[in-house]
Design a protein around this motif. Structure first.
Motif, PDB file in Angstrom:
ATOM      1  N   GLU A  68       0.833  -1.202   0.000  1.00 28.53           N
ATOM      2  CA  GLU A  68       0.000   0.000   0.000  1.00 28.53           C
ATOM      3  C   GLU A  68       0.868   1.252   0.000  1.00 28.53           C
ATOM      4  OE1 GLU A  68      -2.604  -0.536   3.349  1.00 28.53           O
ATOM      5  OE2 GLU A  68      -3.814  -2.026   2.282  1.00 28.53           O
ATOM      6  N   VAL A  89       2.159   1.735  -3.510  1.00 29.11           N
ATOM      7  CA  VAL A  89       1.102   2.247  -4.387  1.00 29.11           C
ATOM      8  C   VAL A  89       0.922   3.749  -4.162  1.00 29.11           C
ATOM      9  CG1 VAL A  89      -1.404   2.202  -4.776  1.00 29.11           C
ATOM     10  CG2 VAL A  89      -0.113   0.074  -4.707  1.00 29.11           C
ATOM     11  N   GLN A  90       0.909   4.174  -2.905  1.00 33.43           N
ATOM     12  CA  GLN A  90       0.774   5.604  -2.615  1.00 33.43           C
ATOM     13  C   GLN A  90       1.960   6.391  -3.179  1.00 33.43           C
ATOM     14  OE1 GLN A  90      -1.875   7.130  -1.502  1.00 33.43           O
ATOM     15  NE2 GLN A  90      -2.901   5.158  -1.340  1.00 33.43           N
ATOM     16  N   HIS A  91       3.145   5.829  -3.079  1.00 36.89           N
ATOM     17  CA  HIS A  91       4.333   6.469  -3.641  1.00 36.89           C
ATOM     18  C   HIS A  91       4.198   6.624  -5.153  1.00 36.89           C
ATOM     19  CE1 HIS A  91       8.519   7.524  -4.291  1.00 36.89           C
ATOM     20  NE2 HIS A  91       8.647   6.504  -5.117  1.00 36.89           N
ATOM     21  N   MET A  92       3.760   5.563  -5.816  1.00 33.90           N
ATOM     22  CA  MET A  92       3.604   5.607  -7.271  1.00 33.90           C
ATOM     23  C   MET A  92       2.528   6.625  -7.666  1.00 33.90           C
ATOM     24  SD  MET A  92       5.941   3.740  -8.399  1.00 33.90           S
ATOM     25  CE  MET A  92       5.512   3.766 -10.118  1.00 33.90           C
ATOM     26  N   ARG A  93       1.445   6.717  -6.899  1.00 34.46           N
ATOM     27  CA  ARG A  93       0.406   7.722  -7.187  1.00 34.46           C
ATOM     28  C   ARG A  93       0.994   9.131  -7.072  1.00 34.46           C
ATOM     29  NH1 ARG A  93      -4.352   4.818  -3.923  1.00 34.46           N
ATOM     30  NH2 ARG A  93      -5.073   3.478  -5.611  1.00 34.46           N
ATOM     31  N   GLY A  94       1.796   9.334  -6.056  1.00 34.29           N
ATOM     32  CA  GLY A  94       2.438  10.636  -5.889  1.00 34.29           C
ATOM     33  C   GLY A  94       3.339  10.974  -7.053  1.00 34.29           C
ATOM     34  N   MET A  99       3.054   9.818 -10.103  1.00 38.35           N
ATOM     35  CA  MET A  99       2.196  10.067 -11.268  1.00 38.35           C
ATOM     36  C   MET A  99       1.598  11.471 -11.199  1.00 38.35           C
ATOM     37  SD  MET A  99       2.490   7.553 -13.285  1.00 38.35           S
ATOM     38  CE  MET A  99       1.199   7.968 -14.421  1.00 38.35           C
ATOM     39  N   GLN A 100       1.221  11.909 -10.013  1.00 37.89           N
ATOM     40  CA  GLN A 100       0.671  13.256  -9.868  1.00 37.89           C
ATOM     41  C   GLN A 100       1.732  14.308 -10.182  1.00 37.89           C
ATOM     42  OE1 GLN A 100      -0.985  13.346  -5.924  1.00 37.89           O
ATOM     43  NE2 GLN A 100      -2.775  12.144  -6.515  1.00 37.89           N
ATOM     44  N   GLU A 131      -4.694  16.820 -12.346  1.00 39.69           N
ATOM     45  CA  GLU A 131      -5.091  15.457 -12.721  1.00 39.69           C
ATOM     46  C   GLU A 131      -4.749  15.222 -14.180  1.00 39.69           C
ATOM     47  OE1 GLU A 131      -6.464  13.183 -10.681  1.00 39.69           O
ATOM     48  OE2 GLU A 131      -6.694  14.498  -8.952  1.00 39.69           O
TER      49      GLU A 131
END
Length: 190
Positions: free
Chosen positions: A146, A149-154, A156-157, A176
């Protein structure tokens, strides 16, 4: 009326398991223990693969884990069958839909004749400890996954924000990448 309190009747001693049931329990405990050891090994490999961000190895480990969990499910079905056979002989109450209510493998192991009883009780305790360790390791893996995943979302943002020409924000307060595609380039060589 003069009601006399009734004395509870002493329960009949619980019967011991026969040789066939004892052998089946011993085989089941051994197989379950071996699968749990393999699950623990895979969990440790999984942790290493996450640390090394090795996607190929992660995929292979997930496939091996899935196969192993299918074997564990099959052994659990055997456990339920064995408990279902042993439960009535041990005086366990049965609930609707639960043939193994209140009876654990340790309970069955305690009904085995000596010298198998001591060995089986010890093995059941060892299995319980190992299963708790596997459960804890999987909880740790879940948290690590988890976090990744949060790191990868960051990431991507951040990429989306750097590539956004309009520099407009969504209702969530961040740029976005939803909607029409952004045509741009990014230098990843430095």
């Amino acid at each position: 009326m003069n009601a006399q309190p009734t004395q509870p009747q002493a329960a009949a001693p619980l019967p011991t398991l026969d040789a066939q049931a004892t052998a089946a329990l011993e085989q089941l405990l051994g197989a379950m223990h071996e699968r749990q050891e393999r699950l623990l090994e895979l969990a440790l490999e999984h942790r290493e693969a996450i640390s090394g961000a090795d996607a190929g190895r992660l995929g292979e480990i997930v496939t091996r884990t899935r196969t192993l969990l299918e074997e564990v499910a099959s052994l659990d079905a055997e456990r339920c069958r064995l408990l279902g056979v042993g439960a009535p002989r041990m005086g366990a109450s049965r609930n609707a839909g639960d043939d193994t209510a209140g009876v654990k493998l340790t309970d069955l192991a305690r009904r085995a004749p000596e010298p198998a009883r001591s060995r089986l009780v010890e093995r059941a305790g060892s299995l319980r400890t190992l299963m708790e360790r596997v459960r804890a390791e999987h909880a740790s893996l879940r948290a690590a996954s988890e976090s990744m995943v949060q790191h990868m979302r960051g990431l991507m943002q951040q990429v989306a924000a750097s590539m956004s020409h309009a520099k407009t924000y969504s209702a969530a307060g961040r740029v976005e990448c939803a909607g029409s595609p952004v045509v741009t380039g990014i230098d990843v060589s430095s």
